[in-house]
Design a protein around this motif. Sequence first.
Motif, short mmCIF file in Angstrom:
data_model
loop_
_atom_site.label_atom_id
_atom_site.label_comp_id
_atom_site.label_asym_id
_atom_site.label_seq_id
_atom_site.Cartn_x
_atom_site.Cartn_y
_atom_site.Cartn_z
N VAL A 53 15.36 71.07 43.12
CA VAL A 53 16.77 70.83 42.80
C VAL A 53 17.21 71.81 41.72
CG1 VAL A 53 18.46 69.17 41.97
CG2 VAL A 53 16.52 68.39 43.37
N PRO A 54 18.21 72.66 42.02
CA PRO A 54 18.71 73.62 41.01
C PRO A 54 19.25 72.88 39.79
CG PRO A 54 19.49 74.21 43.20
CD PRO A 54 18.89 72.83 43.31
N THR A 55 18.92 73.38 38.61
CA THR A 55 19.39 72.75 37.37
C THR A 55 20.77 73.27 36.97
OG1 THR A 55 18.21 74.42 36.07
CG2 THR A 55 17.06 72.35 36.52
N ASN A 56 21.18 74.39 37.54
CA ASN A 56 22.50 74.96 37.23
C ASN A 56 23.56 74.24 38.06
OD1 ASN A 56 24.81 76.47 36.82
ND2 ASN A 56 23.78 78.45 37.03
N SER A 57 24.49 73.59 37.40
CA SER A 57 25.52 72.81 38.09
C SER A 57 26.43 73.69 38.95
CB SER A 57 26.37 72.03 37.08
OG SER A 57 27.01 72.91 36.17
N LYS A 58 26.47 75.00 38.66
CA LYS A 58 27.32 75.91 39.43
C LYS A 58 26.64 76.39 40.71
CE LYS A 58 29.85 77.63 35.39
NZ LYS A 58 30.24 78.83 34.60
N ASP A 59 25.36 76.12 40.84
CA ASP A 59 24.63 76.51 42.05
C ASP A 59 25.21 75.77 43.24
OD1 ASP A 59 22.59 76.87 44.11
OD2 ASP A 59 21.28 77.53 42.49
N GLN A 60 25.52 76.49 44.32
CA GLN A 60 26.13 75.88 45.50
C GLN A 60 25.14 75.11 46.36
OE1 GLN A 60 29.54 75.83 46.01
NE2 GLN A 60 29.38 76.62 43.92
N ARG A 61 23.86 75.19 46.01
CA ARG A 61 22.85 74.46 46.76
C ARG A 61 22.58 73.10 46.12
NH1 ARG A 61 18.23 78.74 46.33
NH2 ARG A 61 19.11 78.67 44.23
N LYS A 62 22.59 72.07 46.93
CA LYS A 62 22.29 70.73 46.45
C LYS A 62 20.80 70.57 46.23
CE LYS A 62 22.65 65.86 47.83
NZ LYS A 62 23.09 64.94 48.91
N GLU A 63 20.01 71.08 47.19
CA GLU A 63 18.56 71.00 47.09
C GLU A 63 17.90 71.97 48.06
OE1 GLU A 63 18.09 66.88 48.06
OE2 GLU A 63 17.86 67.27 50.20
N VAL A 64 16.63 72.25 47.79
CA VAL A 64 15.83 73.10 48.66
C VAL A 64 14.57 72.32 49.01
CG1 VAL A 64 14.57 75.27 48.89
CG2 VAL A 64 16.68 75.20 47.55
N LEU A 65 14.23 72.27 50.29
CA LEU A 65 13.03 71.56 50.74
C LEU A 65 12.04 72.57 51.30
CD1 LEU A 65 14.74 68.55 52.53
CD2 LEU A 65 13.43 68.44 50.41
N LEU A 66 10.84 72.56 50.77
CA LEU A 66 9.78 73.46 51.22
C LEU A 66 8.74 72.65 51.97
CD1 LEU A 66 8.69 76.40 51.02
CD2 LEU A 66 7.42 75.66 49.00
N GLY A 67 8.59 72.91 53.28
CA GLY A 67 7.64 72.17 54.11
C GLY A 67 6.31 72.88 54.22
N ILE A 68 5.22 72.17 53.96
CA ILE A 68 3.87 72.75 53.97
C ILE A 68 2.98 71.99 54.95
CG2 ILE A 68 1.81 73.23 52.59
CD1 ILE A 68 3.68 73.35 50.14
N ASP A 69 2.30 72.73 55.82
CA ASP A 69 1.35 72.14 56.76
C ASP A 69 0.12 71.70 55.97
OD1 ASP A 69 -0.86 71.87 58.63
OD2 ASP A 69 0.39 72.88 60.12
N GLU A 88 17.56 74.75 53.05
CA GLU A 88 18.51 74.75 51.94
C GLU A 88 19.71 73.89 52.33
OE1 GLU A 88 17.83 79.09 49.77
OE2 GLU A 88 19.71 78.63 50.79
N VAL A 89 20.05 72.93 51.48
CA VAL A 89 21.18 72.05 51.73
C VAL A 89 22.27 72.36 50.71
CG1 VAL A 89 21.97 69.66 51.89
CG2 VAL A 89 19.63 70.25 52.57
N GLY A 90 23.44 72.79 51.21
CA GLY A 90 24.54 73.14 50.33
C GLY A 90 25.38 71.94 49.94
N LYS A 91 26.09 72.06 48.84
CA LYS A 91 26.93 70.97 48.35
C LYS A 91 28.12 70.71 49.26
CE LYS A 91 25.72 71.64 43.49
NZ LYS A 91 26.20 72.01 42.13
#
Length: 229
Positions: free
Chosen positions: A160-176, A187-190
């Motif tokens: 989760v980006p800590t910068n409130s101005k970042d247009q991304r709500k969250e990033v999910l990294l999937g690992i096998d 990447e999920v945008g606001k």
Amino acid sequence: MKSQIQESKKNNTENMVKKFLLIVASIFFSLSIQAQDKKAKELLDQVTAKVKSYNSIVIDFKYSLNNAKENINQDSKGNVTMKGNQYVLNFMGVTKIFDGKKTYTIVPEDEEITISKINEKDDNAITPSKMLTFFNTGYKYNMDILQNVKGRKIQYIKLVPTNSKDQRKEVLLGIDIQTKHIYNLIEVGKKGTKTTLTVNSFKTNQPLSKNQFTFAESKYPNYYINKLD
């Protein structure tokens, strides 16, 4: 109109490179980052050890862009070859080569090549050194859901980006879980936009030409070459 389409392709290619650097950053920088989630760090450390044992990596991927509100659903395919600080990315008809010092963006449709040096001080510049500092600041992360994808157990780590101005709500990294390879990056945008990069093929230690990451101007005799530096 043609120039606008091509500019869009260039921008999409830039975004793709940034996503790959995000993946590589999550792998290589995980060893030195302070743990915000012990289990997440342990998993990233295992991925790090696995990837560092490879001499080279060749990835075929699918890139999806979705926004339900705007009725946008786009899919594209591409591939990237990486070795050390060098890479070659092919996406949307554009080839991008980074030889460790300069980037070469080759656009066959327009018979145009853009050559630029890397400015380490530019926050938006895509540089190999930034692979090792990408997560230094700006993210909080923790373990997320475990999913079964066609018989494969995929563990997600949420950033989760800590910068409130970042247009991304969250990033999910999937690992096998079994192979300790990256499966996908979401990447999920606001504003509802979701981009997904899914790894279809992950090959390692492939035989590469000694000129794999070398730009040869002689191969493009009729191309316009735009040197930005």
